[in-house]
Design a protein around this motif. Structure first.
Motif, PDB file in Angstrom:
ATOM      1  N   GLY A 205       0.758  -1.245   0.000  1.00 20.34           N
ATOM      2  CA  GLY A 205       0.000   0.000   0.000  1.00 20.34           C
ATOM      3  C   GLY A 205       0.784   1.287   0.000  1.00 20.34           C
ATOM      4  N   LEU A 206       2.069   1.232  -0.321  1.00 20.13           N
ATOM      5  CA  LEU A 206       2.872   2.445  -0.391  1.00 20.13           C
ATOM      6  C   LEU A 206       2.847   3.024  -1.798  1.00 20.13           C
ATOM      7  CD1 LEU A 206       6.044   1.335   1.618  1.00 20.13           C
ATOM      8  CD2 LEU A 206       4.304   2.972   2.376  1.00 20.13           C
ATOM      9  N   GLY A 207       2.691   4.328  -1.904  1.00 19.29           N
ATOM     10  CA  GLY A 207       2.864   4.992  -3.182  1.00 19.29           C
ATOM     11  C   GLY A 207       4.338   5.063  -3.530  1.00 19.29           C
ATOM     12  N   LEU A 208       4.636   5.156  -4.818  1.00 19.35           N
ATOM     13  CA  LEU A 208       6.028   5.093  -5.271  1.00 19.35           C
ATOM     14  C   LEU A 208       6.436   6.332  -6.067  1.00 19.35           C
ATOM     15  CD1 LEU A 208       6.221   1.370  -6.380  1.00 19.35           C
ATOM     16  CD2 LEU A 208       7.801   2.453  -4.770  1.00 19.35           C
ATOM     17  N   ASN A 209       7.493   6.972  -5.591  1.00 20.38           N
ATOM     18  CA  ASN A 209       8.179   8.023  -6.324  1.00 20.38           C
ATOM     19  C   ASN A 209       9.599   7.533  -6.616  1.00 20.38           C
ATOM     20  OD1 ASN A 209       5.878   9.578  -5.844  1.00 20.38           O
ATOM     21  ND2 ASN A 209       6.795  10.694  -4.141  1.00 20.38           N
ATOM     22  N   ALA A 210      10.333   8.291  -7.409  1.00 21.22           N
ATOM     23  CA  ALA A 210      11.728   7.928  -7.685  1.00 21.22           C
ATOM     24  C   ALA A 210      12.526   9.189  -7.994  1.00 21.22           C
ATOM     25  CB  ALA A 210      11.827   6.943  -8.845  1.00 21.22           C
ATOM     26  N   GLY A 211      13.814   9.133  -7.670  1.00 18.89           N
ATOM     27  CA  GLY A 211      14.666  10.262  -7.985  1.00 18.89           C
ATOM     28  C   GLY A 211      16.127  10.002  -7.690  1.00 18.89           C
ATOM     29  N   HIS A 212      16.981  10.688  -8.382  1.00 17.14           N
ATOM     30  CA  HIS A 212      18.443  10.741  -8.264  1.00 17.14           C
ATOM     31  C   HIS A 212      19.096  10.126  -9.503  1.00 17.14           C
ATOM     32  CE1 HIS A 212      21.710  12.020  -5.607  1.00 17.14           C
ATOM     33  NE2 HIS A 212      22.431  11.135  -6.267  1.00 17.14           N
ATOM     34  N   ASP A 213      19.751  10.971 -10.268  1.00 14.76           N
ATOM     35  CA  ASP A 213      20.520  10.593 -11.463  1.00 14.76           C
ATOM     36  C   ASP A 213      19.658  10.002 -12.585  1.00 14.76           C
ATOM     37  OD1 ASP A 213      22.761  11.565 -10.290  1.00 14.76           O
ATOM     38  OD2 ASP A 213      23.688   9.629  -9.863  1.00 14.76           O
ATOM     39  N   LEU A 214      18.380  10.253 -12.570  1.00 17.88           N
ATOM     40  CA  LEU A 214      17.538   9.847 -13.697  1.00 17.88           C
ATOM     41  C   LEU A 214      17.730  10.843 -14.831  1.00 17.88           C
ATOM     42  CD1 LEU A 214      14.281   8.872 -11.773  1.00 17.88           C
ATOM     43  CD2 LEU A 214      16.051   7.347 -12.665  1.00 17.88           C
ATOM     44  N   ASP A 215      17.714  10.314 -16.074  1.00 17.43           N
ATOM     45  CA  ASP A 215      17.947  11.183 -17.225  1.00 17.43           C
ATOM     46  C   ASP A 215      17.217  10.641 -18.449  1.00 17.43           C
ATOM     47  OD1 ASP A 215      19.500   9.057 -18.218  1.00 17.43           O
ATOM     48  OD2 ASP A 215      21.381   9.941 -17.526  1.00 17.43           O
ATOM     49  N   LEU A 216      17.458  11.246 -19.593  1.00 18.23           N
ATOM     50  CA  LEU A 216      16.753  10.852 -20.813  1.00 18.23           C
ATOM     51  C   LEU A 216      17.137   9.457 -21.297  1.00 18.23           C
ATOM     52  CD1 LEU A 216      16.896  14.219 -22.806  1.00 18.23           C
ATOM     53  CD2 LEU A 216      14.863  13.158 -21.788  1.00 18.23           C
ATOM     54  N   LYS A 217      18.258   8.931 -20.855  1.00 20.75           N
ATOM     55  CA  LYS A 217      18.691   7.606 -21.289  1.00 20.75           C
ATOM     56  C   LYS A 217      18.051   6.492 -20.460  1.00 20.75           C
ATOM     57  CE  LYS A 217      23.224   9.185 -22.927  1.00 20.75           C
ATOM     58  NZ  LYS A 217      24.701   9.066 -22.721  1.00 20.75           N
ATOM     59  N   ASN A 218      17.911   6.717 -19.158  1.00 18.21           N
ATOM     60  CA  ASN A 218      17.483   5.606 -18.294  1.00 18.21           C
ATOM     61  C   ASN A 218      16.056   5.714 -17.772  1.00 18.21           C
ATOM     62  OD1 ASN A 218      17.564   7.362 -15.959  1.00 18.21           O
ATOM     63  ND2 ASN A 218      19.774   7.010 -15.797  1.00 18.21           N
ATOM     64  N   LEU A 219      15.385   6.822 -18.044  1.00 15.52           N
ATOM     65  CA  LEU A 219      14.078   7.062 -17.438  1.00 15.52           C
ATOM     66  C   LEU A 219      12.985   6.155 -17.996  1.00 15.52           C
ATOM     67  CD1 LEU A 219      12.313   8.725 -15.533  1.00 15.52           C
ATOM     68  CD2 LEU A 219      12.079  10.436 -17.349  1.00 15.52           C
ATOM     69  N   ASN A 220      12.947   6.003 -19.307  1.00 16.62           N
ATOM     70  CA  ASN A 220      11.864   5.222 -19.921  1.00 16.62           C
ATOM     71  C   ASN A 220      11.903   3.766 -19.476  1.00 16.62           C
ATOM     72  OD1 ASN A 220      10.968   3.470 -22.606  1.00 16.62           O
ATOM     73  ND2 ASN A 220       9.640   5.211 -22.148  1.00 16.62           N
ATOM     74  N   TYR A 221      13.092   3.195 -19.378  1.00 15.89           N
ATOM     75  CA  TYR A 221      13.202   1.799 -18.955  1.00 15.89           C
ATOM     76  C   TYR A 221      12.733   1.627 -17.513  1.00 15.89           C
ATOM     77  CZ  TYR A 221      15.192  -2.863 -18.304  1.00 15.89           C
ATOM     78  OH  TYR A 221      15.363  -4.208 -18.048  1.00 15.89           O
ATOM     79  N   LEU A 222      13.060   2.588 -16.655  1.00 17.32           N
ATOM     80  CA  LEU A 222      12.584   2.537 -15.277  1.00 17.32           C
ATOM     81  C   LEU A 222      11.062   2.518 -15.248  1.00 17.32           C
ATOM     82  CD1 LEU A 222      13.518   2.880 -12.170  1.00 17.32           C
ATOM     83  CD2 LEU A 222      12.821   5.255 -12.503  1.00 17.32           C
TER      84      LEU A 222
END
Length: 238
Positions: A183-200
């Protein structure tokens, strides 16, 4: 749909390098929203090396999307949250002297502390999120503390992405699924960029929000701010 919150710390760093008010942080925030950002993130550190306390109060008057204030929950930070009542307060376990956030909370060791702080923030009507590394036991600890969301600390994913993206994402997929189930909502951050964001996003489809600053500002130097924000939104939602 995963929301994009633009961390505007680095714009403040640029302004502070020369003093004065160029670039103007209020205008930057308004423009980010106008260009499609669904949130604005700031991290007002005690030394005010980028975002100042005054910036936070000024931004309160103009941010119309989700305002996310992140930082270490000392008395100064808590007073800011009480006064501003942002959409979200993200708790980060970094001491004042670190260059950037470099670890997540040990939610087991800090259960009592986090429970008290989260309870206080939620009593002000503010959603809480805590910066955390991708381990199931830490997710369980976060749930016990009463937080609404967790923010996945993605530096390890970003660092390993080019060498082996499947291996890089594996712990995040496993822990995110567990967090989602409890039941936890999910955010993400740190060193995300145009290369790795879509796969995440592909691997964690129920991600609610990403906070991106440094890479986005660097991209904006080449592509322009409006185009860059649109590029990040496409990576998130394609």
């Amino acid at each position: 749909m995963t929301q994009l919150s633009v961390n505007i710390n680095k714009f403040a760093t640029l302004r502070n390098a020369r003093g004065g008010d160029n670039p103007n942080l209020v205008q930057v925030a308004k423009d980010c929203e106008r260009f499609g950002a669904q949130g604005i993130t700031v991290h007002p550190r005690p030394d005010e090396r980028h975002i100042t306390k005054k910036d936070v109060y000024d931004l309160k008057e103009v941010v119309t999307t989700e305002f996310n204030i992140e930082g270490y929950p000392d008395d100064r930070f808590m007073k800011i949250i009480e006064d501003i009542r942002p959409a979200q307060a993200t708790l980060v376990p970094d001491p004042p002297d670190v260059l950037t956030s470099n670890a997540g909370w040990d939610t087991i060791k800090n259960e009592k502390k986090l429970t008290d702080i989260i309870g206080q923030i939620k009593s002000w009507g503010v959603r809480t999120s805590i910066f955390i590394e991708p381990e199931n036991k830490l997710m369980d600890g976060a749930r016990k503390c009463g937080t609404d969301r967790v923010e996945l600390y993605t530096e390890m994913y970003a660092s390993a992405y080019n060498a082996d993206k499947l291996q890089a994402i594996s712990d995040y997929v496993r822990s995110s699924q567990h967090a989602h189930e409890i039941g936890l909502g999910l955010n993400a951050g740190h060193d995300l960029d145009l290369k790795n964001l879509n796969y995440l996003k592909q691997q964690i489809p129920y991600l609610e929000e990403v906070s991106i600053g440094h890479a986005l500002v660097c991209n904006a130097l080449y592509f322009g701010l409006e185009n860059t924000i649109q590029m990040y939104l496409r990576e998130l939602n394609n």
